[in-house]
Scaffold this motif. Sequence first.
Motif, short mmCIF file in Angstrom:
data_model
loop_
_atom_site.label_atom_id
_atom_site.label_comp_id
_atom_site.label_asym_id
_atom_site.label_seq_id
_atom_site.Cartn_x
_atom_site.Cartn_y
_atom_site.Cartn_z
N LEU A 9 -46.46 18.93 104.14
CA LEU A 9 -47.51 18.65 103.17
C LEU A 9 -46.95 18.40 101.77
CD1 LEU A 9 -50.24 21.27 104.19
CD2 LEU A 9 -50.02 18.88 104.90
N GLY A 10 -45.71 18.81 101.54
CA GLY A 10 -45.11 18.59 100.24
C GLY A 10 -45.75 19.40 99.13
N VAL A 11 -46.19 20.63 99.44
CA VAL A 11 -46.87 21.45 98.45
C VAL A 11 -46.12 22.77 98.25
CG1 VAL A 11 -49.11 20.44 98.94
CG2 VAL A 11 -48.40 22.49 100.20
N ALA A 12 -46.39 23.41 97.12
CA ALA A 12 -45.77 24.69 96.79
C ALA A 12 -46.62 25.82 97.36
CB ALA A 12 -45.63 24.84 95.28
N CYS A 13 -46.16 26.44 98.43
CA CYS A 13 -46.91 27.51 99.10
C CYS A 13 -46.38 28.88 98.68
CB CYS A 13 -46.80 27.37 100.61
SG CYS A 13 -47.59 25.89 101.24
N VAL A 14 -47.31 29.83 98.49
CA VAL A 14 -46.96 31.21 98.16
C VAL A 14 -47.61 32.12 99.18
CG1 VAL A 14 -47.04 33.03 96.42
CG2 VAL A 14 -46.87 30.63 95.70
N PRO A 15 -46.85 32.74 100.10
CA PRO A 15 -47.45 33.60 101.12
C PRO A 15 -48.04 34.86 100.51
CG PRO A 15 -45.06 33.72 101.22
CD PRO A 15 -45.39 32.64 100.25
N MET A 16 -49.27 35.21 100.94
CA MET A 16 -49.97 36.38 100.42
C MET A 16 -50.16 37.44 101.50
SD MET A 16 -50.29 35.15 97.43
CE MET A 16 -51.11 36.57 96.76
N SER A 17 -49.62 37.20 102.70
CA SER A 17 -49.81 38.14 103.82
C SER A 17 -48.50 38.33 104.56
CB SER A 17 -50.86 37.61 104.81
OG SER A 17 -52.05 37.23 104.17
N GLU A 18 -48.37 39.51 105.17
CA GLU A 18 -47.35 39.78 106.18
C GLU A 18 -48.06 40.01 107.51
OE1 GLU A 18 -44.19 39.69 105.83
OE2 GLU A 18 -43.72 40.01 103.70
N VAL A 19 -47.38 39.76 108.62
CA VAL A 19 -48.01 39.91 109.94
C VAL A 19 -47.15 40.80 110.82
CG1 VAL A 19 -48.92 38.73 111.97
CG2 VAL A 19 -49.02 37.61 109.73
N GLU A 20 -47.78 41.79 111.43
CA GLU A 20 -47.12 42.61 112.44
C GLU A 20 -47.60 42.19 113.83
OE1 GLU A 20 -47.94 46.69 111.66
OE2 GLU A 20 -46.60 46.83 109.93
N ASP A 21 -46.72 42.27 114.82
CA ASP A 21 -47.04 41.91 116.21
C ASP A 21 -47.57 40.48 116.29
OD1 ASP A 21 -46.36 44.52 117.00
OD2 ASP A 21 -48.39 45.23 116.60
N LEU A 22 -46.90 39.56 115.58
CA LEU A 22 -47.31 38.16 115.57
C LEU A 22 -47.32 37.58 116.98
CD1 LEU A 22 -47.89 35.63 113.75
CD2 LEU A 22 -45.42 35.18 113.82
N GLY A 23 -48.36 36.82 117.30
CA GLY A 23 -48.45 36.16 118.59
C GLY A 23 -48.97 37.03 119.71
N THR A 24 -49.51 38.22 119.37
CA THR A 24 -50.09 39.11 120.36
C THR A 24 -51.53 39.43 119.98
OG1 THR A 24 -49.50 41.19 119.26
CG2 THR A 24 -47.81 40.15 120.64
N ALA A 25 -52.27 39.97 120.95
CA ALA A 25 -53.67 40.30 120.70
C ALA A 25 -53.83 41.41 119.67
CB ALA A 25 -54.35 40.70 122.01
N SER A 26 -52.78 42.16 119.43
CA SER A 26 -52.85 43.27 118.47
C SER A 26 -52.27 42.90 117.10
CB SER A 26 -52.11 44.49 119.02
OG SER A 26 -50.75 44.16 119.30
N ALA A 27 -52.13 41.61 116.83
CA ALA A 27 -51.56 41.16 115.56
C ALA A 27 -52.34 41.74 114.38
CB ALA A 27 -51.56 39.64 115.50
N LYS A 28 -51.61 42.24 113.39
CA LYS A 28 -52.23 42.86 112.20
C LYS A 28 -51.72 42.17 110.95
CE LYS A 28 -52.43 47.40 114.44
NZ LYS A 28 -51.94 48.81 114.38
N VAL A 29 -52.53 42.22 109.91
CA VAL A 29 -52.19 41.58 108.64
C VAL A 29 -52.04 42.65 107.56
CG1 VAL A 29 -53.02 40.07 106.80
CG2 VAL A 29 -53.27 39.38 109.19
N LEU A 30 -50.99 42.55 106.80
CA LEU A 30 -50.75 43.43 105.66
C LEU A 30 -50.60 42.58 104.40
CD1 LEU A 30 -48.04 45.76 107.25
CD2 LEU A 30 -50.49 46.22 107.03
N PRO A 31 -51.14 43.05 103.27
CA PRO A 31 -50.98 42.28 102.02
C PRO A 31 -49.51 42.16 101.65
CG PRO A 31 -52.66 43.99 101.78
CD PRO A 31 -51.95 44.27 103.08
N ARG A 32 -49.13 41.01 101.15
CA ARG A 32 -47.76 40.78 100.69
C ARG A 32 -47.77 40.66 99.17
NH1 ARG A 32 -43.42 36.29 102.90
NH2 ARG A 32 -42.02 36.29 101.09
N PRO A 33 -47.13 41.56 98.48
CA PRO A 33 -47.15 41.51 97.01
C PRO A 33 -46.46 40.25 96.49
CG PRO A 33 -46.28 43.61 97.81
CD PRO A 33 -46.34 42.70 98.99
N VAL A 34 -46.92 39.79 95.34
CA VAL A 34 -46.23 38.68 94.65
C VAL A 34 -45.09 39.30 93.86
CG1 VAL A 34 -46.45 36.84 92.96
CG2 VAL A 34 -48.33 37.31 94.53
N SER A 35 -43.89 39.18 94.41
CA SER A 35 -42.73 39.82 93.80
C SER A 35 -41.90 38.80 93.04
CB SER A 35 -41.85 40.48 94.88
OG SER A 35 -42.61 41.41 95.62
#
Length: 653
Positions: free
Chosen positions: A148-174
């Motif tokens: 896309l040629g855009v500047a992306c800033v991730p705001m989330s972390e993911v645990e158990d990615l790709g599974t039914a129990s996947a969870k999202v945690l906030p990712r601080p802007v560091s």
Amino acid sequence: MEHLNIGILAHVDAGKTSLTERLLHHTGAIGALGRVDAGDTHTDTMELERRRGITIRSAVVALRVGDLRVNLIDTPGHPDFIAEVERALRVLDAVVLVVSAVEGVQAQTRVLMRALIRLRIPVVIFANKIDRTGARYDGLLTDLTESLGVACVPMSEVEDLGTASAKVLPRPVSPSARLAETLAEHSDDFLAAYLEGAPTAEDYRAEVVRQTRLGVVFPVFFGSAHSGAGIAELTGGIREFLAGTAKPAPDDRLRATVFKIERGRAHEKIAYVRVFSGQFGSRDVVRFHRRGPGGTITTEAKVSAVRVFEIGDDTVEARARAGRIAKVTGLKEIRIGDQVGVLDAEGVAPQFPSPALETVVVPVRPEQTPVVFAALQELAEQDPLISVRQDDETRQISVRLYGEVQKEIIAETLAGQHGLDVGFAATRTICVERPIGTGSSLWDITEPRNPHFATLGLRVEPGPPGSGLTFGLAVELGSLPLAFHKAIEETVEAALRHGLSGWEVVDCTVTVTHTGYFSPVSAAADFRKVAPLAVREALEEAGTEVLEPISRAELELPSDAVNVTLSRLIELGGIITGSVLRGNRAELTGTLPTRQIVHFERQLPGLSRGEGLLTTEPGGHRPLVKPNRPPRGNPGPVVSEGRRTQAGHGKGT
């Protein structure tokens, strides 16, 4: 209370409607969560949408996030219905762009992001389906940045990615050198603060918020509309990053735009209107404006009722104020794209090309042709770009399309809503003609060849690319009765639908150079009869060239299949403009005549051992290499027979 109008945009099947439903449920706007596969979502209200599980028409729902009142506009993801997205873009403050964490950036994602960047609309990206096998995190962020040629800033972390129990945690802007470089690219103030070594984590986050609202940085939230993971974080992100993006109006005068038309239970016309400034309500008299080739048409009418969106899909009767979206009845002549109140000087330029395909609609029962035409005209109120037309001589009905799926939708709609069965001729690409020089014509009332009581001179010349038809006067407006001028404008526009080769003439400037009439014998009908003759003669002197639609193409395939595939592309008229090798895969970019796409798609599996992937999007026009048969049933302007009597005349110049 602040108002915000957000569009939910995505490639088909990325999960837009499911996300809309989940946001409504999370914020308490609805009590029960609907599902696309169950056909009970709050935005897919058409029977066809529920049965097919796709969005066909844009839908509006409302929710609240704290003290922020949000209207969500759920738009279609299928490219055949890109016109619905076009109309939504005119009224949005910001966008949530949904991508699949599994499939990543797809063809429609690129098309949408290009339009959003051009318009500088603030965007938050939601990476959906993190609970699906094959979901990616780092790979998806790379895909978003590179494709896309855009500047992306991730705001989330993911645990158990790709599974039914996947969870999202906030990712601080560091604070980091990479993020600092991204932010400094768009802010001299931040660059100065960074060089001084002072920015804190709070400063970084505040700058991300500021640049997001400017449309230059794109926060990315991960989650699942299916499970609800990450929805709370996205909702908070909408409040933090997108609030305050509505552009302030210069004054309090009424400014509003119509972006959707539908019919109510009593068959009354309902206009969906976004109010940018001012206000209006029931029983108010309003003006609405429409631009055409002959200038702006202004109409005045009294509003019967105004209902604004409150919570979910519920509406309440109230005055429509700045920032609100209202359903308005009583304006019988209103159309999509009309501006209500004050006419903006520029308006919104189209972001996507017009349909490049056309088909003939064939009623199963020929005697129902007039009824079918009337029903299609009603459908065109909801989607003006299908451009329903009927040939005066053959009575054939033609409609314009973005793709084959629209055929099925039109057929099912006519059968379900009107009880009409239709078939279709084979779809063909729509060519256009453009003048290549300047031509003039003068039909004087005194000449023996002119059987009509009208003098008309026209000059035809090329206009700027994309300008359509520009109509002008080199005579005084008072040289003719106003009805005669209107007749000339309307007839010139109709005559240019059939150029020298039978295709519509575009990017053309037509100027009236001479006028004259004989009072009291002359009538508007005389000018309607002579105008096609003058247009034809001027076009013949100017000359035209036929242009065919082309599509931008991106092709991914095994590197050892490039040579044979490239040869076939060139045989079909394709032009390759770029190529990249990534290991044993190759990516080719270029253009291909739209008429050849279906043929190439059928051959691609054999050329690439079933591993080729082709994505296309409209790419404008180019001169036609091979002669293309003009439209059937379009004989062009016909010299009309008439009786002429010698008489004196008055002439205007």
